[in-house]
Design an enzyme around this catalytic site. Structure first.
Site, PDB file in Angstrom:
ATOM      1  N   SER A 129      73.421  45.581  40.178  1.00  0.00           N
ATOM      2  CA  SER A 129      72.673  46.879  39.522  1.00  0.00           C
ATOM      3  C   SER A 129      73.919  48.049  39.703  1.00  0.00           C
ATOM      4  CB  SER A 129      71.674  47.157  40.489  1.00  0.00           C
ATOM      5  OG  SER A 129      71.202  48.399  40.517  1.00  0.00           O
TER       6      SER A 129
ATOM      7  N   TYR B 123      68.926  48.804  48.726  1.00  0.00           N
ATOM      8  CA  TYR B 123      69.027  47.906  47.546  1.00  0.00           C
ATOM      9  C   TYR B 123      70.495  48.044  46.986  1.00  0.00           C
ATOM     10  CZ  TYR B 123      68.058  46.524  42.719  1.00  0.00           C
ATOM     11  OH  TYR B 123      68.381  45.852  41.466  1.00  0.00           O
TER      12      TYR B 123
ATOM     13  N   LYS C 256      72.906  44.495  46.908  1.00  0.00           N
ATOM     14  CA  LYS C 256      73.395  43.922  45.546  1.00  0.00           C
ATOM     15  C   LYS C 256      74.931  43.830  45.709  1.00  0.00           C
ATOM     16  CE  LYS C 256      69.937  43.130  42.932  1.00  0.00           C
ATOM     17  NZ  LYS C 256      69.915  41.897  42.214  1.00  0.00           N
TER      18      LYS C 256
END
Length: 327
Positions: free
Chosen positions: A126, A150, A154
């Site tokens: 991402s 998040y 990642k």
């Protein structure tokens, strides 16, 4: 060829499955499809090969070993909980997005220690791996320093992928997807969900909520482009990629206001009037920590492609999800 899709019940996973069934991959037919998710994936219609649909949580010990034991040739690792949920539930975010990924990678390594096995692994990362302060355009050499849980999960996955690939345990490539827009279906818990909502709902004749200012700029690509990214990554000669196995992919930089203007051009003022402004400080803070524009020179040179206008992104949604008609 045997292909394993983890996260197959999600939107991108379903579209990837449909494309593989219709067209194969790299000029080769798909003989076996294994579709896995935490909810039951749907078996593909019209598939002439062998299809297996399984419910599994990769963060649970032993699950990855069962999947890898069948020795798929290509593994698409799409499974993750989304940004807003990962930020709200710290434990769940690390369990699913980090532990699940590491268990998968380690299962592949252990399988290869028993007898030679080196699959292609495509990992969806991402643009959240980058954190402010940002340059006007994020270059391929920009520091990965996320400001969300998040993004951190990642980024760790990217590092693991590069190291396991360097050691020869699998042939991995990580692709940093732009925010996928317009996502079909219902709104999810992603902080970025409003980018799709403010277009999808009005195109269907329903009201949508806009939680940020129209000046907010972001990086986008369509679901159709996302599937193209995955297929290209799965067949790319990774010798050309080199040891830096994670790529920022092409997309389109646009402000929310530019999205709305594209909606006006394609669907008219009636659709635009269905957007209701309702500021949300939490979403505003999360989005402010994301990059808004890129120069993805490496990925472009390697043949990755995306849309060049938001009008095109909207038209892709109308063609693929609305039967070519606006509701």
């Amino acid at each position: 060829m045997h292909i394993l899709i983890i996260g197959a019940a999600g939107m991108v996973g379903r579209k990837l499955t449909d494309r593989l069934v219709a067209s194969g991959i790299g000029g080769k037919a798909v003989e076996t499809l294994t579709l896995v998710d935490v909810v039951p994936p749907t078996a593909p219609a019209g598939f002439k090969g062998s299809a297996h649909t399984l419910t599994a949580d990769l963060s649970q010990p032993g699950q990855s070993e069962k999947l890898v034991g069948a020795r798929p040739d290509i593994i698409f690792h799409l499974a993750a909980i989304v940004s807003g949920e990962a930020e709200a539930d710290f434990d769940k975010g690390y369990r699913i997005n980090l532990d699940g990924t590491r268990f998968l990678f380690e299962a592949i390594r252990q399988e290869g220690l028993r007898s030679p096995y080196k699959p292609r692994l495509v990992f969806t990362s991402s643009i959240a791996v980058f954190g402010a302060p940002f340059a006007d355009k994020i270059e391929d050499t920009f520091l990965s320093a996320p400001l969300t849980s998040y993004g951190t999960q990642k980024a760790i996955g990217e590092l693991l992928l590069s190291d396991y690939s360097r050691k020869g345990f699998f042939d991995g490539i990580g692709i940093r997807l732009p925010t996928i827009c317009i996502r079909p279906g219902k709104p999810n818990k992603a902080a970025s969900g409003f980018f799709s909502n403010i277009l999808r709902e009005p195109l269907a004749g329903a009201e949508a909520v806009l939680p940020v200012d129209e000046s907010v700029r972001h990086w986008h690509a369509s679901p159709r482009a996302a599937v193209g990214f995955l297929l290209h990554a799965a067949t790319l000669d990774l010798e050309k990629v080199g040891p830096r196995r994670n790529l920022s992919l092409p997309g389109l930089s646009a402000t929310v206001g530019e999205q709305i203007e594209a909606l006006r051009r394609v669907a008219g003022e009636k659709a635009v009037k269905l957007i209701r402004r309702e500021p949300d400080a939490i979403i505003q803070k999360i989005v402010a920590g994301w990059p808004s524009d890129f120069n993805p020179a490496r990925a472009v040179a390697l043949g990755f492609r995306a849309e060049s206008s938001f009008d095109d992104i909207i038209r892709v949604h109308i063609e693929d999800e609305l039967g070519g008609k606006i509701g």
